[in-house]
Design an enzyme around this catalytic site. Structure first.
Site, short mmCIF file in Angstrom:
data_model
loop_
_atom_site.label_atom_id
_atom_site.label_comp_id
_atom_site.label_asym_id
_atom_site.label_seq_id
_atom_site.Cartn_x
_atom_site.Cartn_y
_atom_site.Cartn_z
N TYR A 169 0.84 -1.20 0.00
CA TYR A 169 0.00 0.00 0.00
C TYR A 169 0.87 1.25 0.00
O TYR A 169 0.65 2.19 -0.78
CB TYR A 169 -0.92 -0.02 1.21
CG TYR A 169 -1.77 1.22 1.37
CD1 TYR A 169 -2.94 1.37 0.62
CD2 TYR A 169 -1.42 2.24 2.25
CE1 TYR A 169 -3.73 2.52 0.76
CE2 TYR A 169 -2.20 3.37 2.40
CZ TYR A 169 -3.35 3.51 1.65
OH TYR A 169 -4.13 4.64 1.79
N LYS A 173 1.19 4.35 -2.81
CA LYS A 173 1.01 5.78 -2.54
C LYS A 173 2.27 6.57 -2.86
O LYS A 173 2.20 7.75 -3.21
CB LYS A 173 0.60 5.98 -1.08
CG LYS A 173 -0.78 5.43 -0.76
CD LYS A 173 -1.83 5.95 -1.73
CE LYS A 173 -3.20 5.38 -1.49
NZ LYS A 173 -4.20 5.84 -2.50
#
Length: 271
Positions: A169, A173
């Site tokens: 994750y 980002k």
């Protein structure tokens, strides 16, 4: 100095989105839904894409109040054909897009060695983010619109998030953060501005569902931020309005952290 009698009106005009069309990906719930309301309240027509068959009931209530100002399109951003078909439908409804907010995304929270191929593939919503922005920017350039791109990033691109294991994750980002910087430079000559917001711990359904299985995270949400509380989607509203409106006409390639001070502590919180 401006005349104080005219200051509120002047500021109000600069923050207005009246007459603009704003696309919000992931606008059917959570942060995306809060930013949808921001755009509506500021006078914009808002186009929402989301993977949900039906959006949050509150959003449906807003649509009943102003049906011509809020349009919903179901779209899975991880699927190329759906993205292309959805943008075809969008441009049949509206001919010009003045701004895009990319708020779609999911979170995979588990140890690095437990990540599967499928887990990482789930995070391809950020691939969808890339091409959603590409479609929107193409339309802006076709119509000579000096538009705005606002990508919702995360505190995880900069520092670890106590209580979480977010290798894939956080990497996704980091991609969004770097994409925005490069794109801001490339599009500056067209007058198209590109910025990001990096939220900290926000009480969305996604985050609360993770915490439901790991109650210790609720303690982290409230204690890790120096300001001493978990954030809400509404905490992002004014930052987003600033970046979408003429109030930030000389701002591009920047990130606003809405994180309760987590950048100050660099995630240095012990469970």
């Amino acid at each position: 100095m401006p005349d104080r009698e005219h200051l509120p009106s002047s500021l109000g005009n600069r923050l207005s989105l009246k007459g603009r069309v704003i696309l919000v990906t992931g606008g059917g719930r959570g942060i995306g839904m809060a930013l949808t309301k921001t755009c509506l309240d500021a006078g914009a027509t808002v186009l929402i894409t989301d993977v949900l068959p039906e959006p949050d009931p509150m959003l449906l209530q807003w649509k009943r109040t102003a049906p011509e100002k809020l349009l919903y399109f179901r779209c899975d951003l991880t699927k190329k054909t759906e993205v292309e078909n959805t943008f075809g439908k969008i441009l049949e409804k509206v001919h010009q897009i003045h701004g895009i907010v990319t708020a779609a995304g999911i979170c995979v929270d588990k140890p690095f060695l437990d990540h599967t191929w499928e887990d990482v593939q789930k995070l391809q919503a950020d691939t969808g983010t890339f091409f959603a922005v590409q479609h929107a920017v193409k339309n802006m350039k076709q119509h000579g619109i000096q538009g705005t791109v606002l990508m919702i990033c995360s505190q995880s691109w900069q520092h670890v998030c106590p209580g979480h294991q977010l290798t894939a994750y956080a990497g996704s980002k980091g991609f969004v953060f770097s994409l925005a910087r490069s794109l801001a430079h490339e599009l500056a000559s067209d007058g198209i501005r590109v910025n990001t917001i990096s939220p900290g711990y926000i009480a969305t359904d996604m985050n609360l569902s993770i915490a439901a299985n790991r109650p210790e995270l609720l303690k982290v949400f409230h204690e890790a931020p120096p300001l001493g509380r978990v954030g809400t989607p509404e905490d992002l509203q004014m930052a987003s309005l600033y970046l979408l409106s003429d109030a930030s006409a000389y701002v591009t390639g920047q990130d606003i952290a809405v994180d309760g001070g987590m950048q100050v502590s660099s995630g240095n919180y012990k469970l």
